[in-house]
Design an enzyme around this catalytic site. Structure first.
Site, PDB file in Angstrom:
ATOM      1  N   GLY A 155       1.012  -1.277   0.142  1.00 31.95           N
ATOM      2  CA  GLY A 155       0.362   0.053   0.021  1.00 31.95           C
ATOM      3  C   GLY A 155       0.735   1.072   0.059  1.00 31.95           C
ATOM      4  O   GLY A 155       1.858   1.045   0.340  1.00 31.95           O
ATOM      5  N   CYS A 198       5.162  -5.993   1.364  1.00 30.62           N
ATOM      6  CA  CYS A 198       6.122  -4.703   0.690  1.00 30.62           C
ATOM      7  C   CYS A 198       5.058  -3.848   2.422  1.00 30.62           C
ATOM      8  O   CYS A 198       5.389  -4.108   3.524  1.00 30.62           O
ATOM      9  CB  CYS A 198       5.222  -3.889   0.517  1.00 30.62           C
ATOM     10  N   TYR A 199       4.301  -3.073   2.629  1.00 33.11           N
ATOM     11  CA  TYR A 199       3.408  -2.170   2.952  1.00 33.11           C
ATOM     12  C   TYR A 199       3.354  -3.360   4.391  1.00 33.11           C
ATOM     13  O   TYR A 199       3.087  -3.155   6.139  1.00 33.11           O
ATOM     14  CB  TYR A 199       2.261  -1.100   2.933  1.00 33.11           C
ATOM     15  N   HIS A 207       7.854  -7.715  -3.502  1.00 37.22           N
ATOM     16  CA  HIS A 207       6.548  -8.371  -4.216  1.00 37.22           C
ATOM     17  C   HIS A 207       7.191 -10.051  -4.568  1.00 37.22           C
ATOM     18  O   HIS A 207       7.269  -9.491  -6.269  1.00 37.22           O
ATOM     19  CB  HIS A 207       6.410  -7.143  -5.265  1.00 37.22           C
ATOM     20  N   GLU A 226       4.421 -11.615  -5.740  1.00 37.72           N
ATOM     21  CA  GLU A 226       3.399 -11.943  -6.645  1.00 37.72           C
ATOM     22  C   GLU A 226       3.356 -11.585  -8.188  1.00 37.72           C
ATOM     23  O   GLU A 226       2.978 -11.426  -8.794  1.00 37.72           O
ATOM     24  CB  GLU A 226       2.203 -10.982  -5.772  1.00 37.72           C
ATOM     25  N   ASP A 235     -18.347 -14.793 -21.376  1.00 38.70           N
ATOM     26  CA  ASP A 235     -18.852 -14.565 -19.544  1.00 38.70           C
ATOM     27  C   ASP A 235     -20.721 -14.605 -19.464  1.00 38.70           C
ATOM     28  O   ASP A 235     -20.632 -15.354 -18.769  1.00 38.70           O
ATOM     29  CB  ASP A 235     -18.635 -13.028 -19.014  1.00 38.70           C
ATOM     30  N   LYS A 262     -11.537 -12.842 -16.098  1.00 39.20           N
ATOM     31  CA  LYS A 262     -11.701 -13.518 -16.622  1.00 39.20           C
ATOM     32  C   LYS A 262     -10.978 -15.138 -17.684  1.00 39.20           C
ATOM     33  O   LYS A 262     -11.815 -15.615 -18.397  1.00 39.20           O
ATOM     34  CB  LYS A 262     -10.931 -12.546 -18.077  1.00 39.20           C
TER      35      LYS A 262
END
Length: 549
Positions: A71, A98-99, A200, A202, A258, A405
């Protein structure tokens, strides 16, 4: 999730889950996606969510651990968001990123301050350390990843950093797992599966980030990899049956993957009590209404009604130029058409209570809907989320509301949806109305339809349609001077847009071959009346969105 809002998770099955608390990082949604890629269910919740709320509202979930996202705040600021202390004391593993790592340290008695060395933004190398004391399962976060150097000594990992603050004093009971050249606390571990990573994992820029997250899931949290298309289908069908009961429903079929997947799931749950409704708004692509009806009837064998509402929608859009207003006008008109069809069908079949939509998680996030993290801001209103009217006679069923998706496509294939439908490029619910920049009228729509058809035809001919996530033409409000047939022209400008993306939350512009772009541009200015210039959009998302409006 709340069953009355189309949850994927059945109230009868305690699905294992990782809860991601969103502290405002641009990567918060990516963390949840990375967890799901490992076939473990994950939900993103607001940072201020308490353990008591989770135990009450997510009682159907078997929560195995928590992740605190990054963040923009500094933990020592008075207004900085905090984590409920009960979560940190729950005995469940917590991974702070991180944060999130700084918050973990700050709230458990450590100290965080502006970095004393240089701040770290971008690639970095961390050296793994032997944890002091027994950190139990937390020490497993780097298991099997780093290799010793030629001398058999240091172990390092390439990672991606983005921070200006650092932990400069550990909380009691914690030890350092890794350090970087500028940061003595690049990763920390404490008792009970408490872990902090200053980098990070991710993002793809951390090469072994996915392996680190897998270690957290399977070594630290002891999760099962059972969040699969088959399990999603079974749980969603059970939830729909519980939600709809013996009532009837109509499904808003757009022609995209979808709405088709949503229709198949609901049809599996309630059978012939579902009727699909395809509305031709006049803002569809070339040949699309006929193609949707033919393909749907041939492959899916679900009752389908096609409604010609072209003049109705174009009349409502007359003079509307603001993109948010366009979306709201179209969203409301869609609902009114479906309500009218429901009333008409009710005279033949009995009352219809539900409207099925193919709303996806990115739609909800970008519209900052009521179910997203509180830090989300509205980027644009999606016609099927924030564009819905406040008063509706039909109740919504949205079985895909919490899916990305790529997950929907996997489920579509598992349900037997034809590949050509599964891999169709996304098409926005408002259709070409938000690709005609400015005022929408029949002539401008026809111009755009013709240009768009040329782009897609040439992409398919070059064998690049599947390599591109989404491609389309945009009719700009700009006119430019040109020369055609030795004469001056002052005509319209068409912009081409093609992107690559995994989840449509972020995207990069597609590096299409120059000869392909040249062919498309040449055909458009020669075959589409009123166009004398073609440009190519080379902006990523962010800072742009994929659609222009």
């Amino acid at each position: 999730m709340k069953g009355e809002e189309g949850s994927l998770v059945s109230n009868h099955v305690r699905r294992q889950a990782i809860i991601v608390l969103d502290f405002g990082s641009q990567y918060s949604r990516l963390i949840a996606r990375r967890i799901r890629e490992n076939h473990v269910y994950s939900e993103l919740v607001p940072a201020e969510t308490t353990l008591e709320q989770l135990q009450r509202e997510k009682a159907h979930l078997d929560i195995r651990g928590f992740i605190l996202s990054g963040g923009p705040a500094s933990v020592y600021d008075a207004q900085a968001p905090r984590c409920d202390p009960a979560i940190l004391q729950s005995g469940l593993p917590v991974l702070g990123i991180c944060y999130g790592m700084q918050l973990l340290a700050h709230q458990l008695g450590g100290h965080v301050a502006p970095a004393r060395g240089r701040r770290e933004y971008g690639p970095a190398t961390i050296e793994l350390q032997s944890a002091a004391g027994d950190q139990g399962r937390a020490a497993e976060i780097f298991a099997g990843l780093a290799q010793a150097d030629m001398a058999g000594e240091g172990r390092s990992l390439k990672v991606w950093m983005s921070h200006g603050d650092s932990v400069d004093q550990l909380p009691p009971g914690f030890s350092v797992l890794a350090r970087s050249e500028s940061n003595p606390c690049a990763a920390i571990a404490g008792p009970g599966g408490l872990i902090g990573l200053q980098f990070h994992p991710e993002v793809t820029h951390t090469p072994q980030g996915r392996e680190i997250l897998r270690n957290f899931l399977f070594r630290v949290c002891d999760c099962r990899a059972d969040w699969t298309p088959g399990s999603v289908i079974d749980e969603t069908v059970a939830q729909i049956r519980s939600r709809v009961g013996e009532a009837r429903a109509i499904c808003a079929l757009s022609g995209g993957v979808d709405s088709a997947v949503a229709a198949l799931l609901v049809h599996r749950a309630i059978g012939e009590r579902l009727t699909c409704v395809f509305v031709d708004t006049g803002c569809m692509r070339a040949g699309e209404p006929e193609q949707v009806v033919e393909t749907f009837s041939r492959h899916l064998h679900i009752p389908l009604i096609a409604v010609d509402a072209r003049q109705r929608f174009l009349a409502r859009l007359e003079g509307v130029t603001d993109p948010e207003q366009k979306r709201k006008v179209i969203g409301e008109e869609f609902i009114r058409v479906f309500e009218e069809e429901a009333l008409r069908l009710a005279q033949e079949q009995g009352p219809i209570s539900f409207l099925v939509q193919g709303t996806l998680y990115p739609d909800v996030i970008e519209s900052a809907g009521r179910d997203t993290a509180s830090t989300a801001t509205r980027i644009k209103t999606h016609h099927n989320v924030g564009g819905l009217p406040e008063e509706m006679t039909l109740q919504l069923v949205e079985p895909l509301r919490w899916l990305f998706k790529d997950e929907v496509r996997e489920i579509g294939l598992a349900l037997g949806l034809p590949e050509e439908w599964v891999w169709r490029h996304p098409f926005p619910g408002p259709g070409l109305a938000i690709r005609v920049i400015g005022a929408v009228d029949e002539q401008r729509l026809e111009t755009l339809r013709a240009a768009d058809a040329i782009l897609i035809e040439e992409l398919r001919r070059a064998g690049l349609y599947r390599q591109v996530s989404q491609a389309f033409a945009v009719l700009t409000p700009v006119r430019s001077v040109g020369v055609m047939g030795d004469g001056r022209t002052y005509a319209q400008v068409v912009a081409l847009r093609a992107v690559t993306s995994e989840d449509f939350m972020t995207a990069d512009w597609a590096r299409l071959p120059y000869d392909l772009l040249a062919r498309v541009a040449n055909r458009i200015v020669n075959e589409v009346a009123g166009v004398n210039r073609v440009v190519y959009d080379v902006t990523s998302k962010p800072p742009a969105t994929i659609e222009w409006e």
